[in-house]
Design a protein around this motif. Structure first.
Motif, PDB file in Angstrom:
ATOM      1  N   ALA A 199       0.832  -1.208   0.000  1.00 48.29           N
ATOM      2  CA  ALA A 199       0.000   0.000   0.000  1.00 48.29           C
ATOM      3  C   ALA A 199       0.862   1.251   0.000  1.00 48.29           C
ATOM      4  CB  ALA A 199      -0.933  -0.012   1.203  1.00 48.29           C
ATOM      5  N   GLN A 200       1.942   1.245   0.773  1.00 48.38           N
ATOM      6  CA  GLN A 200       2.843   2.400   0.784  1.00 48.38           C
ATOM      7  C   GLN A 200       3.506   2.604  -0.573  1.00 48.38           C
ATOM      8  OE1 GLN A 200       5.501   1.671   4.041  1.00 48.38           O
ATOM      9  NE2 GLN A 200       4.212   2.777   5.505  1.00 48.38           N
ATOM     10  N   MET A 201       3.884   1.518  -1.226  1.00 46.35           N
ATOM     11  CA  MET A 201       4.490   1.637  -2.552  1.00 46.35           C
ATOM     12  C   MET A 201       3.498   2.176  -3.566  1.00 46.35           C
ATOM     13  SD  MET A 201       6.882  -1.791  -2.699  1.00 46.35           S
ATOM     14  CE  MET A 201       7.108  -1.642  -4.447  1.00 46.35           C
ATOM     15  N   VAL A 202       2.261   1.682  -3.529  1.00 44.72           N
ATOM     16  CA  VAL A 202       1.238   2.152  -4.468  1.00 44.72           C
ATOM     17  C   VAL A 202       0.954   3.630  -4.238  1.00 44.72           C
ATOM     18  CG1 VAL A 202      -1.215   1.943  -5.047  1.00 44.72           C
ATOM     19  CG2 VAL A 202       0.204  -0.097  -4.875  1.00 44.72           C
ATOM     20  N   ILE A 203       0.835   4.051  -2.991  1.00 43.12           N
ATOM     21  CA  ILE A 203       0.582   5.458  -2.681  1.00 43.12           C
ATOM     22  C   ILE A 203       1.752   6.317  -3.141  1.00 43.12           C
ATOM     23  CG2 ILE A 203       0.352   7.101  -0.773  1.00 43.12           C
ATOM     24  CD1 ILE A 203      -1.350   4.980   0.650  1.00 43.12           C
ATOM     25  N   SER A 204       2.969   5.835  -2.947  1.00 44.87           N
ATOM     26  CA  SER A 204       4.152   6.577  -3.385  1.00 44.87           C
ATOM     27  C   SER A 204       4.181   6.717  -4.902  1.00 44.87           C
ATOM     28  CB  SER A 204       5.409   5.869  -2.897  1.00 44.87           C
ATOM     29  OG  SER A 204       6.554   6.497  -3.398  1.00 44.87           O
ATOM     30  N   ILE A 205       3.864   5.653  -5.615  1.00 40.62           N
ATOM     31  CA  ILE A 205       3.844   5.697  -7.079  1.00 40.62           C
ATOM     32  C   ILE A 205       2.766   6.653  -7.563  1.00 40.62           C
ATOM     33  CG2 ILE A 205       3.299   4.332  -9.129  1.00 40.62           C
ATOM     34  CD1 ILE A 205       4.736   1.970  -7.752  1.00 40.62           C
ATOM     35  N   LEU A 206       1.582   6.583  -6.988  1.00 43.19           N
ATOM     36  CA  LEU A 206       0.495   7.479  -7.407  1.00 43.19           C
ATOM     37  C   LEU A 206       0.836   8.934  -7.112  1.00 43.19           C
ATOM     38  CD1 LEU A 206      -2.658   5.429  -6.346  1.00 43.19           C
ATOM     39  CD2 LEU A 206      -1.717   5.751  -8.631  1.00 43.19           C
ATOM     40  N   THR A 207       1.464   9.197  -5.982  1.00 47.98           N
ATOM     41  CA  THR A 207       1.864  10.565  -5.651  1.00 47.98           C
ATOM     42  C   THR A 207       2.892  11.080  -6.644  1.00 47.98           C
ATOM     43  OG1 THR A 207       1.458  10.087  -3.322  1.00 47.98           O
ATOM     44  CG2 THR A 207       2.765  12.027  -3.819  1.00 47.98           C
ATOM     45  N   THR A 208       3.838  10.232  -7.009  1.00 45.01           N
ATOM     46  CA  THR A 208       4.857  10.629  -7.979  1.00 45.01           C
ATOM     47  C   THR A 208       4.229  10.903  -9.335  1.00 45.01           C
ATOM     48  OG1 THR A 208       6.464   9.265  -6.804  1.00 45.01           O
ATOM     49  CG2 THR A 208       7.047   9.940  -9.026  1.00 45.01           C
ATOM     50  N   GLN A 209       3.306  10.040  -9.756  1.00 44.24           N
ATOM     51  CA  GLN A 209       2.630  10.253 -11.034  1.00 44.24           C
ATOM     52  C   GLN A 209       1.815  11.539 -11.007  1.00 44.24           C
ATOM     53  OE1 GLN A 209       0.400   6.652 -11.661  1.00 44.24           O
ATOM     54  NE2 GLN A 209       2.059   5.659 -12.759  1.00 44.24           N
ATOM     55  N   ASP A 210       1.171  11.816  -9.876  1.00 39.60           N
ATOM     56  CA  ASP A 210       0.395  13.045  -9.764  1.00 39.60           C
ATOM     57  C   ASP A 210       1.288  14.276  -9.841  1.00 39.60           C
ATOM     58  OD1 ASP A 210      -1.953  11.651  -9.604  1.00 39.60           O
ATOM     59  OD2 ASP A 210      -2.142  11.803  -7.426  1.00 39.60           O
ATOM     60  N   SER A 211       2.479  14.198  -9.254  1.00 38.11           N
ATOM     61  CA  SER A 211       3.372  15.360  -9.317  1.00 38.11           C
ATOM     62  C   SER A 211       3.844  15.589 -10.745  1.00 38.11           C
ATOM     63  CB  SER A 211       4.550  15.186  -8.368  1.00 38.11           C
ATOM     64  OG  SER A 211       5.370  14.114  -8.781  1.00 38.11           O
ATOM     65  N   TYR A 212       4.113  14.519 -11.503  1.00 45.08           N
ATOM     66  CA  TYR A 212       4.487  14.689 -12.909  1.00 45.08           C
ATOM     67  C   TYR A 212       3.309  15.238 -13.712  1.00 45.08           C
ATOM     68  CZ  TYR A 212       8.921  12.276 -12.310  1.00 45.08           C
ATOM     69  OH  TYR A 212      10.183  11.923 -11.921  1.00 45.08           O
ATOM     70  N   ALA A 213       2.109  14.763 -13.436  1.00 41.81           N
ATOM     71  CA  ALA A 213       0.932  15.267 -14.145  1.00 41.81           C
ATOM     72  C   ALA A 213       0.712  16.744 -13.829  1.00 41.81           C
ATOM     73  CB  ALA A 213      -0.305  14.449 -13.765  1.00 41.81           C
ATOM     74  N   LEU A 214       0.911  17.143 -12.570  1.00 41.35           N
ATOM     75  CA  LEU A 214       0.769  18.554 -12.205  1.00 41.35           C
ATOM     76  C   LEU A 214       1.822  19.414 -12.898  1.00 41.35           C
ATOM     77  CD1 LEU A 214      -0.078  18.384  -8.395  1.00 41.35           C
ATOM     78  CD2 LEU A 214      -1.563  19.112 -10.259  1.00 41.35           C
ATOM     79  N   ALA A 215       3.037  18.919 -12.998  1.00 49.58           N
ATOM     80  CA  ALA A 215       4.089  19.672 -13.690  1.00 49.58           C
ATOM     81  C   ALA A 215       3.747  19.833 -15.168  1.00 49.58           C
ATOM     82  CB  ALA A 215       5.432  18.978 -13.523  1.00 49.58           C
ATOM     83  N   GLU A 216       3.230  18.768 -15.783  1.00 49.53           N
ATOM     84  CA  GLU A 216       2.855  18.846 -17.191  1.00 49.53           C
ATOM     85  C   GLU A 216       1.680  19.800 -17.394  1.00 49.53           C
ATOM     86  OE1 GLU A 216       1.198  15.938 -20.736  1.00 49.53           O
ATOM     87  OE2 GLU A 216       2.226  15.063 -19.021  1.00 49.53           O
ATOM     88  N   LEU A 217       0.705  19.753 -16.497  1.00 50.84           N
ATOM     89  CA  LEU A 217      -0.426  20.671 -16.604  1.00 50.84           C
ATOM     90  C   LEU A 217       0.007  22.117 -16.384  1.00 50.84           C
ATOM     91  CD1 LEU A 217      -3.236  18.649 -14.802  1.00 50.84           C
ATOM     92  CD2 LEU A 217      -3.010  19.115 -17.244  1.00 50.84           C
ATOM     93  N   GLY A 218       0.968  22.334 -15.483  1.00 55.36           N
ATOM     94  CA  GLY A 218       1.492  23.691 -15.288  1.00 55.36           C
ATOM     95  C   GLY A 218       2.169  24.209 -16.543  1.00 55.36           C
ATOM     96  N   SER A 219       2.930  23.335 -17.209  1.00 59.63           N
ATOM     97  CA  SER A 219       3.581  23.719 -18.462  1.00 59.63           C
ATOM     98  C   SER A 219       2.551  24.033 -19.536  1.00 59.63           C
ATOM     99  CB  SER A 219       4.503  22.594 -18.922  1.00 59.63           C
ATOM    100  OG  SER A 219       5.043  22.875 -20.189  1.00 59.63           O
ATOM    101  N   GLN A 220       1.511  23.214 -19.628  1.00 57.96           N
ATOM    102  CA  GLN A 220       0.441  23.475 -20.595  1.00 57.96           C
ATOM    103  C   GLN A 220      -0.281  24.773 -20.279  1.00 57.96           C
ATOM    104  OE1 GLN A 220      -2.132  20.072 -20.596  1.00 57.96           O
ATOM    105  NE2 GLN A 220      -0.727  18.804 -21.779  1.00 57.96           N
ATOM    106  N   GLN A 221      -0.485  25.045 -19.004  1.00 54.39           N
ATOM    107  CA  GLN A 221      -1.156  26.285 -18.619  1.00 54.39           C
ATOM    108  C   GLN A 221      -0.318  27.509 -19.009  1.00 54.39           C
ATOM    109  OE1 GLN A 221      -1.958  26.669 -14.449  1.00 54.39           O
ATOM    110  NE2 GLN A 221      -3.226  28.481 -14.730  1.00 54.39           N
TER     111      GLN A 221
END
Length: 195
Positions: A56-78
């Motif tokens: 569960a900790q690994m899955v949460i860590s992976i999802l958090t990392t993916q979310d941070s990359y998605a936020l960075a990409e959305l910031g660049s698009q914005q």
């Protein structure tokens, strides 16, 4: 209160024999007690629980990392979209400017009349002198204005796409004729190369 407190006290000078505490009787063991096996189910549950927590900790860590990359990409698009929006707003402001409208009107042959004529909407009558302008306007809309408008300097006229408000031939900046946007900043701010 305890019963010892209510017991009669021995008479002075008479001593009672000391009582020995009673000891349990020891009995020899005929066979050894069977050794208990640890419960296998408890061990399995504990190991599976620990593995589930780690997973569960690994899955949460992976999802958090993916979310941070998605936020960075959305910031660049914005940022990219805000640049494009600013470019389009500047183009609209330039195309609706009085200099650009006057330059296009002049290219169509329209002139400014010294004696304006108005149309009264209530009865449709013309008010003022209505005569064709046979003279040249003193305002040069296509030439250099008193205040230059940087938003329309390189914009082609609607009536003559090969000319701009300053009469300079148009240079297309991109393949489709649209304005180009600044390059996206992927590696930080650009810096000059020094030697």
């Amino acid at each position: 209160m305890s019963l010892d407190a209510l017991a009669p006290l021995p008479a002075p000078g008479v001593h009672s024999p000391p009582q020995e505490p009673s000891r349990p009787r020891l009995v020899p063991v005929e066979r050894t007690a069977r050794r208990r096996r640890p419960r296998l189910a408890y061990g399995i549950v504990a190991v599976l629980g620990a593995a589930a927590i780690v997973a569960a900790q690994m899955v949460i860590s992976i999802l958090t990392t993916q979310d941070s990359y998605a936020l960075a990409e959305l910031g660049s698009q914005q940022r990219q979209l805000s640049w494009e929006r600013q470019i389009l707003a500047d183009e609209v402001a330039g195309l609706s400017s009085p200099q650009y409208l006057a330059a296009n009107a002049s290219a169509l042959g329209m002139v400014i009349s010294e004696a304006p004529t108005f149309l009264r909407l209530s009865d449709g009558a013309l008010v003022g002198t209505s005569q064709a302008a046979s003279w040249q306007s003193s305002i040069d809309a296509v030439g250099r204005g008193a205040v230059a408008n940087a938003l329309i300097t390189d914009t082609p006229l609607v009536t003559d796409p090969a000319a701009t408000i300053e009469g300079v031939p148009v240079e297309i900046t991109s393949e489709d004729g649209a304005a180009t946007t600044p390059p996206p900043l992927t590696d930080g701010l650009p810096t000059p190369t020094t030697r």
